[in-house]
Design an enzyme around this catalytic site. Structure first.
Site, PDB file in Angstrom:
ATOM      1  N   LYS A 179     -11.123   0.233  -0.994  1.00  0.00           N
ATOM      2  CA  LYS A 179     -11.094   1.685  -1.127  1.00  0.00           C
ATOM      3  C   LYS A 179     -10.502   2.025  -2.484  1.00  0.00           C
ATOM      4  O   LYS A 179      -9.772   1.230  -3.068  1.00  0.00           O
ATOM      5  CB  LYS A 179     -10.325   2.329   0.015  1.00  0.00           C
ATOM      6  N   ASP A 199      -1.850   6.723  -3.627  1.00  0.00           N
ATOM      7  CA  ASP A 199      -0.745   6.040  -2.959  1.00  0.00           C
ATOM      8  C   ASP A 199      -0.162   4.906  -3.796  1.00  0.00           C
ATOM      9  O   ASP A 199      -0.442   4.796  -4.983  1.00  0.00           O
ATOM     10  CB  ASP A 199      -1.201   5.525  -1.597  1.00  0.00           C
ATOM     11  N   ASP A 252      -0.603   1.618  -4.134  1.00  0.00           N
ATOM     12  CA  ASP A 252      -1.440   0.668  -4.862  1.00  0.00           C
ATOM     13  C   ASP A 252      -2.753   1.274  -5.339  1.00  0.00           C
ATOM     14  O   ASP A 252      -3.622   0.553  -5.835  1.00  0.00           O
ATOM     15  CB  ASP A 252      -1.707  -0.580  -4.020  1.00  0.00           C
ATOM     16  N   ASP A 260      -5.286   2.833  -3.717  1.00  0.00           N
ATOM     17  CA  ASP A 260      -6.543   2.756  -2.970  1.00  0.00           C
ATOM     18  C   ASP A 260      -6.754   3.928  -2.013  1.00  0.00           C
ATOM     19  O   ASP A 260      -7.822   4.029  -1.396  1.00  0.00           O
ATOM     20  CB  ASP A 260      -6.662   1.419  -2.227  1.00  0.00           C
ATOM     21  N   ARG A 261      -5.781   4.805  -1.893  1.00  0.00           N
ATOM     22  CA  ARG A 261      -5.934   5.976  -1.013  1.00  0.00           C
ATOM     23  C   ARG A 261      -5.908   7.257  -1.837  1.00  0.00           C
ATOM     24  O   ARG A 261      -5.473   7.271  -2.981  1.00  0.00           O
ATOM     25  CB  ARG A 261      -4.829   6.012   0.039  1.00  0.00           C
ATOM     26  N   SER A 281       0.813  -1.213   0.000  1.00  0.00           N
ATOM     27  CA  SER A 281       0.000   0.000   0.000  1.00  0.00           C
ATOM     28  C   SER A 281       0.846   1.263   0.000  1.00  0.00           C
ATOM     29  O   SER A 281       1.607   1.516  -0.916  1.00  0.00           O
ATOM     30  CB  SER A 281      -0.974  -0.022   1.183  1.00  0.00           C
ATOM     31  N   HIS A 282       0.737   2.052   1.066  1.00  0.00           N
ATOM     32  CA  HIS A 282       1.394   3.350   1.146  1.00  0.00           C
ATOM     33  C   HIS A 282       2.794   3.264   1.742  1.00  0.00           C
ATOM     34  O   HIS A 282       3.439   4.303   1.935  1.00  0.00           O
ATOM     35  CB  HIS A 282       0.542   4.291   1.989  1.00  0.00           C
TER      36      HIS A 282
END
Length: 543
Positions: free
Chosen positions: A376, A277, A279, A281-282, A113-114
Site C-alpha cells: 500500500k 503514517d 512507514d 503506506d497508509r 507501521s502506524h
C-alpha cells in the site's frame, strides 16, 4: 574483518503476523532477539551467496542500530550487495519500488507501521519477496519454524558503515550501496500522474495541508509536493522524521490526526488535506469540511483512476480486504471488472496483482495502492486524488456527492477497542463463532440476518487458503458487520468492529455516519455483548 558465529537459543513467539514480526522496542533490543529473526530469514530465503538485498526502515527508535546489525549479518552470510536508503530510511512503498526497479532478491523493511515509536514504543521487521511485496504465508511460516530451532547466527566483526552519504562501501567483500531514498520512488510517481496538471492546480491558488506526522513520508512529500509540484512552502507539516514521531501516534485517522481535522473543518480550511503514517503506506484523505473514509477513497480512486496517465487504459479489477466496505464492489460491477475480497494483510493482494487480475487495491485501515508496487502507498493515493481533483475541477465534497449519487453511499465506520483483555476477547469471538450457524433468519434490532460466517479465503491464483479471517454478519444488501481481532498491536488485544449500511437514495446520503449506523451498532452489541464481556462502553477509536 572476520565472521563470528554466535551461539544462541530460540525466543518464543517470533511468528510474523500480517506485516512481519512486531514487538515492543525493548524486546527487539534484547541480545540476540533481532539477530535470531534475521538469521532465520536468511536461512529460509538463502543461501545469500551472490544475492542483492534492499534494506531500509521508517527511522523509528532502534532503526539505525538494527540497520547496522543487518548489514553485518548479510555480509557474514555471503550477500553480494545490499541497497540501503540514506540514513537507513526507506518508506515501505519506496522499498517495494526499489526492490522492483533494481530487481533485488527481496529485502528487509524495518517498521511497526502506524504503531507508536520511541524506546517505549514498538518496532518491527519483515521480509519482502523479489516481486516487492510482503512474504506469503508459506515463507513466513518457514521463517517462524526456523526461529524455533535456531542455534547460532553469523555476523561480521566490523565497524559501522557511514550511511549519511550516497555511494558504495565495501563491507567484508559485500557492497553496501547507499541511495537517495526518494529518487526511485519519485520517478515512478512521475510515470503515473499528470504532474503538469497538478502543478497547474497549485498555481491556481489551490491550498493543501499534508501532515507527515514526523514519520518517514515527510521527505517524500516535501520533495514531490513542494519542491516539484509547486505547493507552497509549509504545505507539508511535521515533515522531519523523528525516532519517537514527535511523541505522537503516527496513525492517519481523525483521532490521531486531530489537528489536521480541526484545520480542515475550520473557517479558513485548505481545499485538501492528507496524512500518512509511520512507514508511509497508509493515508487519510479529507476535504474542506469533508472526511473521506478509506473505503470510500478506494471506491472513488477505482472509479476515477482512468483520469491519471498511468491508468488511462482502465483498470483490470479491484481488490479489497474483506472488512472494507462493499463500495468498491459497486464500482467494479459498473465498470465490468472483477472484484475480490481477501483476508486482511497486503500480502493477499500480491498474487492477484502479479497475475494482472487487479489494478487497484485497498484496506479500510487506510491502506490504498495499485500495481505500481506491491505495498500500500500513502503518498500515491494522495497524488491520485490530486490528479482526480485537477482533472474534474471539483472539490472533494462535490466528488463524493457525485460518487454517491452514481453508486449509492455505503455508510461506514470502524470501532476499535484497544488493549482489551486478550482471553476475554478471544472468548467473545469463540462464542460468537459458535452461534453463527443459528443466526441466518433471525431479526436483531430490526435487521434480519441473511448470512453469518467466519470468513475463509481460497486464493484464485495459487489455491492457497486462509481461515478464521473475521466474523461476518450480513443483513442483505442493507447492512453488514464484521468482527475480528487485530494482529498489529503488541499489548493485549484489539477488537475491531466494522460497520456498514447501504443508502441508495441521494436524499438520505448526508447523515452523520454514526447516526446512520446506529441500528447496526445496536445489533452488534446485542449479538456480541461487548459492554459486559470486555468492560468497554465506548470504543477507543472511531474511524
Amino acid at each position: 574483518m572476520t565472521v563470528k558465529t554466535i551461539a544462541t537459543k530460540p525466543f518464543d513467539g517470533q511468528k510474523p503476523g500480517t506485516s512481519g514480526l512486531r514487538a515492543k522496542t525493548t524486546v527487539f533490543m534484547q541480545p540476540n532477539y533481532l539477530e535470531n529473526f534475521v538469521q532465520s530469514v536468511f536461512d529460509t530465503v538463502g543461501p545469500l551467496t551472490g544475492m542483492t538485498l534492499t534494506l531500509g526502515g521508517d527511522g523509528r527508535f532502534f532503526n539505525s542500530q538494527a540497520i547496522q546489525t543487518i548489514l553485518k549479518m548479510a555480509a557474514a552470510n555471503g550477500a553480494a550487495r545490499v541497497v540501503v536508503g540514506r540514513d537507513g530510511l526507506l518508506s515501505t512503498p519506496a522499498a517495494s519500488a526499489v526492490i522492483r526497479h533494481r530487481k533485488t532478491d527481496g529485502g528487509l523493511i524495518l517498521s511497526a507501521s502506524h504503531n507508536p515509536g520511541g524506546e517505549t514504543g514498538d518496532f518491527g521487521i519483515k521480509y519482502n519477496i523479489p516481486a516487492g511485496g510482503p512474504a506469503p504465508e508459506s515463507i513466513t511460516g518457514a521463517i517462524h519454524a526456523r526461529t524455533a530451532e535456531i542455534t547460532e547466527y553469523r555476523i561480521l566483526d566490523a565497524a559501522d558503515i557511514d550511511l549519511t552519504r550516497d555511494g558504495e562501501t565495501d563491507l567484508g567483500g559485500m557492497a553496501v550501496e547507499v541511495i537517495d531514498p526518494v529518487a526511485i520512488y519519485a520517478e515512478l510517481m512521475r510515470s503515473l500522474f499528470d504532474f503538469d496538471a497538478i502543478r497547474a492546480l497549485f498555481a491556481s491558488g489551490f491550498r493543501m495541508r499534508f501532515d507527515a506526522m514526523h514519520a518517514v513520508t515527510g521527505p517524500y512529500a516535501t520533495s514531490i509536493l513542494e519542491n516539484e509540484l509547486g505547493a507552497p512552502s509549509g504545505t507539508v507539516i511535521n515533515g522531519t522524521p523523528l525516532p519517537d514521531f514527535g511523541g505522537g501516534h503516527p496513525d492517519p485517522n481523525p483521532v490521531y490526526a486531530a489537528a489536521l481535522m480541526a484545520e480542515m473543518f475550520s473557517a479558513d480550511a485548505p481545499d485538501f488535506g492528507a496524512a500518512s503514517d509511520g512507514d508511509g503506506d497508509r493515508n487519510m484523505i479529507v476535504g474542506r469540511n469533508t472526511y473521506v473514509t478509506p473505503s470510500d477513497s478506494l471506491a472513488v480512486l477505482a472509479a476515477n483512476a482512468h483520469l491519471a496517465p498511468g491508468y488511462a487504459d482502465g483498470i483490470a479489477g479491484v481488490a479489497r480486504s474483506m472488512p472494507t466496505s462493499r463500495a468498491a464492489d459497486r464500482v467494479a460491477e459498473k465498470l465490468g471488472v472483477e472484484a475480490f475480497a481477501t483476508p486482511t494483510g497486503w500480502k493477499f493482494f500480491g498474487t492477484l496483482l502479479d497475475a494482472g487480475r487487479v489494478t487497484i487495491c485497498g484496506e479500510e485501515s487506510a491502506g490504498t495502492g495499485s500495481s505500481h508496487v506491491r505495498e500500500k502507498d500513502g503518498l500515491w493515493a494522495v497524488l491520485l486524488w490530486l490528479n482526480v481533483l485537477a482533472a474534474k475541477k471539483m472539490s472533494v465534497a462535490d466528488v463524493m456527492a457525485e460518487h454517491w449519487a452514481t453508486y449509492g453511499r455505503d455508510y461506514y465506520s470502524r470501532h476499535d477497542y484497544e488493549e482489551v483483555d486478550k482471553a476475554a476477547a478471544e472468548a467473545l469471538m469463540d462464542d460468537l463463532r459458535a452461534a453463527l450457524a443459528d443466526l441466518p433468519g433471525q431479526t436483531v434490532e430490526g435487521l434480519t440476518v441473511t448470512e453469518a460466517d467466519d470468513f475463509a479465503y481460497t486464493d484464485p491464483v495459487d489455491g492457497s487458503t486462509a481461515s478464521k479471517q473475521g466474523i461476518r454478519i450480513v443483513f442483505g444488501d442493507a447492512a453488514r458487520a464484521v468482527l475480528r481481532l487485530s494482529g498489529t498491536g503488541t499489548v493485549g488485544a484489539t477488537l475491531r468492529v466494522y460497520l456498514e449500511r447501504f443508502e441508495p437514495d441521494p436524499a438520505g446520503q448526508g447523515d452523520d455516519p454514526q447516526a446512520a449506523l446506529s441500528q447496526v451498532i445496536a445489533a452488534v452489541e446485542t449479538l456480541a455483548g461487548i459492554r459486559d464481556r470486555l468492560g468497554r462502553t465506548e470504543p477507543d477509536v472511531r474511524t
